[in-house]
Design a protein around this motif. Structure first.
Motif, PDB file in Angstrom:
ATOM      1  N   ARG A 147       3.386 -11.050  -6.112  1.00  0.00           N
ATOM      2  CA  ARG A 147       3.555 -10.125  -7.029  1.00  0.00           C
ATOM      3  C   ARG A 147       4.184  -8.835  -6.824  1.00  0.00           C
ATOM      4  O   ARG A 147       5.155  -8.596  -7.567  1.00  0.00           O
ATOM      5  N   GLN A 148       4.018  -8.281  -5.927  1.00  0.00           N
ATOM      6  CA  GLN A 148       4.643  -7.110  -5.213  1.00  0.00           C
ATOM      7  C   GLN A 148       5.572  -7.778  -4.405  1.00  0.00           C
ATOM      8  O   GLN A 148       5.696  -6.938  -3.178  1.00  0.00           O
ATOM      9  N   HIS A 149       6.335  -8.501  -4.399  1.00  0.00           N
ATOM     10  CA  HIS A 149       7.024  -9.214  -3.269  1.00  0.00           C
ATOM     11  C   HIS A 149       8.207  -8.299  -2.979  1.00  0.00           C
ATOM     12  O   HIS A 149       8.766  -8.608  -1.824  1.00  0.00           O
ATOM     13  N   LEU A 150       8.740  -7.430  -3.889  1.00  0.00           N
ATOM     14  CA  LEU A 150       9.715  -6.529  -3.648  1.00  0.00           C
ATOM     15  C   LEU A 150       9.421  -5.301  -2.787  1.00  0.00           C
ATOM     16  O   LEU A 150       9.948  -4.535  -2.119  1.00  0.00           O
ATOM     17  N   CYS A 151       7.806  -5.192  -2.658  1.00  0.00           N
ATOM     18  CA  CYS A 151       7.474  -4.032  -2.009  1.00  0.00           C
ATOM     19  C   CYS A 151       6.104  -4.471  -1.468  1.00  0.00           C
ATOM     20  O   CYS A 151       4.914  -4.194  -1.727  1.00  0.00           O
ATOM     21  N   PRO A 152       5.639  -5.618  -0.391  1.00  0.00           N
ATOM     22  CA  PRO A 152       4.670  -6.124  -0.045  1.00  0.00           C
ATOM     23  C   PRO A 152       3.886  -4.894   0.655  1.00  0.00           C
ATOM     24  O   PRO A 152       2.674  -4.909   0.826  1.00  0.00           O
ATOM     25  N   GLU A 153       4.413  -3.958   1.112  1.00  0.00           N
ATOM     26  CA  GLU A 153       3.902  -2.593   1.863  1.00  0.00           C
ATOM     27  C   GLU A 153       2.899  -2.006   0.664  1.00  0.00           C
ATOM     28  O   GLU A 153       1.946  -1.431   1.214  1.00  0.00           O
ATOM     29  N   TYR A 154       3.194  -2.027  -0.536  1.00  0.00           N
ATOM     30  CA  TYR A 154       2.216  -1.243  -1.387  1.00  0.00           C
ATOM     31  C   TYR A 154       1.022  -1.624  -1.316  1.00  0.00           C
ATOM     32  O   TYR A 154      -0.103  -0.736  -1.575  1.00  0.00           O
TER      33      TYR A 154
ATOM     34  N   TRP B  52      -0.764   0.060   1.644  1.00  0.00           N
ATOM     35  CA  TRP B  52      -0.722   1.414   1.488  1.00  0.00           C
ATOM     36  C   TRP B  52      -1.846   2.093   0.482  1.00  0.00           C
ATOM     37  O   TRP B  52      -2.677   2.682   0.561  1.00  0.00           O
ATOM     38  N   LEU B  53      -1.924   0.838  -0.614  1.00  0.00           N
ATOM     39  CA  LEU B  53      -3.136   1.175  -1.633  1.00  0.00           C
ATOM     40  C   LEU B  53      -4.570   1.127  -0.923  1.00  0.00           C
ATOM     41  O   LEU B  53      -5.264   1.925  -1.138  1.00  0.00           O
ATOM     42  N   GLU B  54      -4.633   0.043  -0.017  1.00  0.00           N
ATOM     43  CA  GLU B  54      -5.920  -0.155   0.686  1.00  0.00           C
ATOM     44  C   GLU B  54      -5.959   1.174   1.679  1.00  0.00           C
ATOM     45  O   GLU B  54      -7.494   1.601   1.606  1.00  0.00           O
ATOM     46  N   ASP B  55      -5.308   1.639   2.287  1.00  0.00           N
ATOM     47  CA  ASP B  55      -5.474   2.669   3.067  1.00  0.00           C
ATOM     48  C   ASP B  55      -5.904   4.052   2.101  1.00  0.00           C
ATOM     49  O   ASP B  55      -6.616   4.633   2.571  1.00  0.00           O
ATOM     50  N   LEU B  56      -5.150   4.140   1.024  1.00  0.00           N
ATOM     51  CA  LEU B  56      -5.586   5.194   0.238  1.00  0.00           C
ATOM     52  C   LEU B  56      -6.778   5.085  -0.157  1.00  0.00           C
ATOM     53  O   LEU B  56      -7.470   6.356  -0.400  1.00  0.00           O
ATOM     54  N   LEU B  57      -7.390   3.956  -0.674  1.00  0.00           N
ATOM     55  CA  LEU B  57      -8.680   3.786  -1.243  1.00  0.00           C
ATOM     56  C   LEU B  57      -9.807   3.687  -0.116  1.00  0.00           C
ATOM     57  O   LEU B  57     -10.944   3.973  -0.373  1.00  0.00           O
ATOM     58  N   GLY B  58      -9.343   3.827   1.253  1.00  0.00           N
ATOM     59  CA  GLY B  58     -10.270   3.866   2.358  1.00  0.00           C
ATOM     60  C   GLY B  58     -11.073   2.743   2.755  1.00  0.00           C
ATOM     61  O   GLY B  58     -12.062   2.580   3.327  1.00  0.00           O
ATOM     62  N   TYR B  59     -10.273   1.603   2.640  1.00  0.00           N
ATOM     63  CA  TYR B  59     -10.743   0.435   3.437  1.00  0.00           C
ATOM     64  C   TYR B  59     -10.619   0.414   4.883  1.00  0.00           C
ATOM     65  O   TYR B  59      -9.727   0.981   5.224  1.00  0.00           O
ATOM     66  N   GLU B  60     -11.648  -0.078   5.346  1.00  0.00           N
ATOM     67  CA  GLU B  60     -11.804  -0.082   6.990  1.00  0.00           C
ATOM     68  C   GLU B  60     -11.665   1.168   7.557  1.00  0.00           C
ATOM     69  O   GLU B  60     -10.979   1.423   8.602  1.00  0.00           O
TER      70      GLU B  60
END
Length: 647
Positions: A414-421, A424-432
């Motif tokens: 889905r976000q193949h042009l920017c797999p990093e997104y 980044w989103l999971e870090d933003l939301l506080g996973y792990e």
């Protein structure tokens, strides 16, 4: 039945429907049961067909829909099983809408009802698809026992055209006139006899209900008729492993359970479709199941245009609660993070409820159950779809550890042009326990922040004018008014300063071109309403707007999760559930996401992390498409282009 008291019959059917289908009949159905079945029974008796078996409110075998009456007997010419589907209507007056062929009648409302001949034909085809023993010995009949001849004439050619696939040679429609009732008896006698009817009924009861070979071929052609994308590496490996297991054959006590785990956009649903197509091509009885109405409807619409009749391959988890052991070869459980603790429905009586776990029912139903899931998309406290829970129940059922196969998907489509997104989103939301980190703008994916929802809407509306698809979604922080307002309007429940918009509608309002909740994500007019987690999950579009509400805010260097308007997202796991909801909503866009928060502290965090403002991006877009931007700003007709890509 011909001699049965009408009220007694209605009460017996009411109890049976509640017990078998877990549904509460409407008063309109009760009225029909009191009046309609006896009119058919009288015709059968008068025609000398009193030994024909009559099944009332029979399942279509593919959905929760019910067939009014199924007449079971032998064909007079060959003696083999023959059935007639009967659709009862109490209409005395009617009007057919041009173009849609929908029928307006007393009690229907202005949008009308499905044409009864087409409805009966759909039921016939569904039975044919799932009871191969029928071959082509089936017919359909519409019983308009209150309609005079002039009203009946409005429903048939030349007055009314029907869908091209309807086989008119197999369909009949009869009104209330005495000669029509006699003709109805003559027709039934030409395709039915009571000989061996009881035996044929037992054969239907004992039948191994499964997709017919023709339906499996149709599914293979429809599902694989248009390439979505080529499966690569781990996706291809997953399909090959399941396919190899099926090709090696089955034994009664050698179930193979596959647990395929992948984050948003890793191709789980397309993998499921590819697998369904491959298995159908080799004649293996495979069915797709999910827990989402919106997702299942989208899949049905996706394949419907290419080959009719295959929509019934797409089912819901709870529909497999009564399957016999190993009923299917393969059951593909897509979006399995939405699995519930059990399959009990809201209106189940105490005696009809079961403690059997839904996961156990699904594993029991097929020789090879396949679960595709993302454990970080569990968004309700009653959802139990995790790899650990599936494995635990499989082991409790006696399935060997070596027969439980785990596969991880990581490639981003889905976000193949920017797999990093996604990371980044999971870090933003506080996973792990990760800390938010700066965003590094990418040419392949446009992440933006809004200071007001109007900025978000203006930007997304211009994107839709550029033939891109877009939706706005929000956390459940505003009450949802289901009731339609005067004039066919939706209540503007979401109010932020001067900006106000309605939630997606519960049911479609066709006059206003407002889609219902099941089609909000795919109907182009859905842009005018705000979607929620239940209408957005599993689907995607080009650009997505996310409104974060009061339930997840940044304060004192950490995220706070608070109570919202959805009790299913509460309890001890509230923080995890609410975080998962925003992760899902923020990963629906293929090329861009715009985030707005009602909380000033959260908006400040996004600015500190370097997320560009949407106002700046809108200015750039306005300059690139100046004439179009001015036209959009002036336009009163806010139509949007048709969405084609669903996955």
């Amino acid at each position: 039945m011909n001699e049965m008291d009408s009220e007694h019959l209605a009460e017996a059917l009411r109890a049976g429907v509640r017990r078998t289908f877990k549904q509460v009949p409407r008063e309109q159905e009760l009225q029909s049961w009191r009046a309609s079945p006896k009119t058919v029974a009288k015709v059968l008796v008068d025609a000398g067909l009193g030994e024909v078996i009559v099944l009332l409110e029979m399942s279509t075998l593919a959905s929760d829909a019910r067939i009014d009456m199924l007449l079971v007997g032998s064909h007079p010419e060959c003696g083999e099983l023959s059935v007639v589907v009967v659709e009862n209507k109490q209409w005395s007056q009617l009007h057919v809408l041009r173009g849609t062929r929908r029928v307006v009648h007393p009690g229907s409302g202005p949008e009308g009802s499905q044409h009864p001949v087409e409805q009966a034909w759909d039921y016939c085809r569904t039975l044919q698809h799932h009871l191969p023993m029928l071959h082509r010995r089936f017919h359909g009949l519409v019983n308009l026992h209150k309609a005079p001849a002039e009203e009946v004439a409005k429903l048939v050619p030349p007055a009314c055209g029907l869908r091209s696939e309807v086989d008119l040679a197999r369909m009949r429609i009869f009104g209330s006139a005495p000669d029509a009732r006699q003709e109805m008896g003559e027709f039934l006698a030409s395709v039915l006899s009571g000989e061996n009817a009881a035996r044929h009924r037992r054969l239907i009861d004992q039948a191994h209900v499964r997709p017919s070979e023709a339906l499996m071929l149709a599914a293979q052609e429809a599902v694989r008729g248009r390439a979505l994308f080529t499966l690569l590496d781990e996706q291809r490996t997953a399909v090959d492993r399941v396919f190899q297991t099926v090709e090696e054959g089955f034994t009664e006590n050698n179930k193979q359970v596959f647990i395929i785990v992948g984050g948003p956009g890793t191709g789980k649903s397309v993998l499921a479709l590819e697998l369904l197509g491959l298995l159908s091509a080799v004649g293996s009885a495979a069915v797709h199941a999910s827990g989402s109405n919106a997702f299942a409807r989208a899949l049905r619409e996706h394949v419907k245009g290419r080959r009719g009749g295959v929509e019934s391959i797409f089912t819901y988890f709870h529909q497999h609660r009564r399957r016999t052991r190993n009923h299917l070869d393969v059951l593909i459980c897509d979006e399995a993070h939405r699995l519930r603790k059990d399959s009990n429905l809201r209106y189940d009586s105490v005696e009809d409820r079961s403690d059997t776990p839904q996961i156990q029912e699904l594993i029991n139903a097929a020789r090879v159950p396949v679960f595709l899931l993302d454990p970080r998309q569990v968004v309700r406290r009653d959802e139990v779809g995790t790899p650990e829970e599936i494995r635990r129940i499989a082991l409790e059922m006696g399935i060997a550890e070596g027969n439980i196969h785990s596969i991880e998907l990581s490639l981003q489509f889905r976000q193949h042009l920017c797999p990093e997104y996604v990371s980044w989103l999971e870090d933003l939301l506080g996973y792990e326990d990760a800390a938010p980190r700066p965003w590094e703008p990418s040419e392949g994916f446009q992440l933006l922040r809004a200071d007001h929802p109007q900025q978000m809407e203006d930007y997304l509306r211009l994107q839709t004018a550029l033939n891109r698809t877009a939706r706005i979604t929000a956390g459940y922080c505003w009450k949802w008014t289901k009731k339609v307002q005067p004039g066919g309007r939706l209540a503007n429940d979401i109010r932020i300063d001067a900006w106000e918009r309605p939630w997606n509608a519960d049911k479609p309002i066709r006059k206003k071109k407002i889609p219902g909740k099941d089609m909000w994500a795919t109907d182009p007019h859905g842009f005018e309403q705000v979607g929620c987690i239940y209408t957005a999950q599993s689907l995607d579009w080009d650009y997505t707007g996310i409104i974060m509400g009061r339930d997840y805010t940044w304060h004192g260097g950490r995220w706070l999760a608070t109570k919202n308007e959805d009790p299913a997202a509460g309890g001890p796991d509230r923080h995890q559930l609410v975080r998962n909801i925003y992760r899902v909503l923020a990963t629906r866009g293929k090329y861009g996401a715009i985030i707005y928060s009602t909380d000033p502290g959260t908006r400040a965090l996004l600015a500190e992390l370097g997320v560009p403002p949407v106002a700046q991006a809108k200015t750039v877009l306005d300059k690139q498409h100046h004439a179009l931007a001015e036209a959009v700003a002036r336009a009163d007709d806010r139509s949007t282009p048709t969405q084609d890509g669903l996955f």
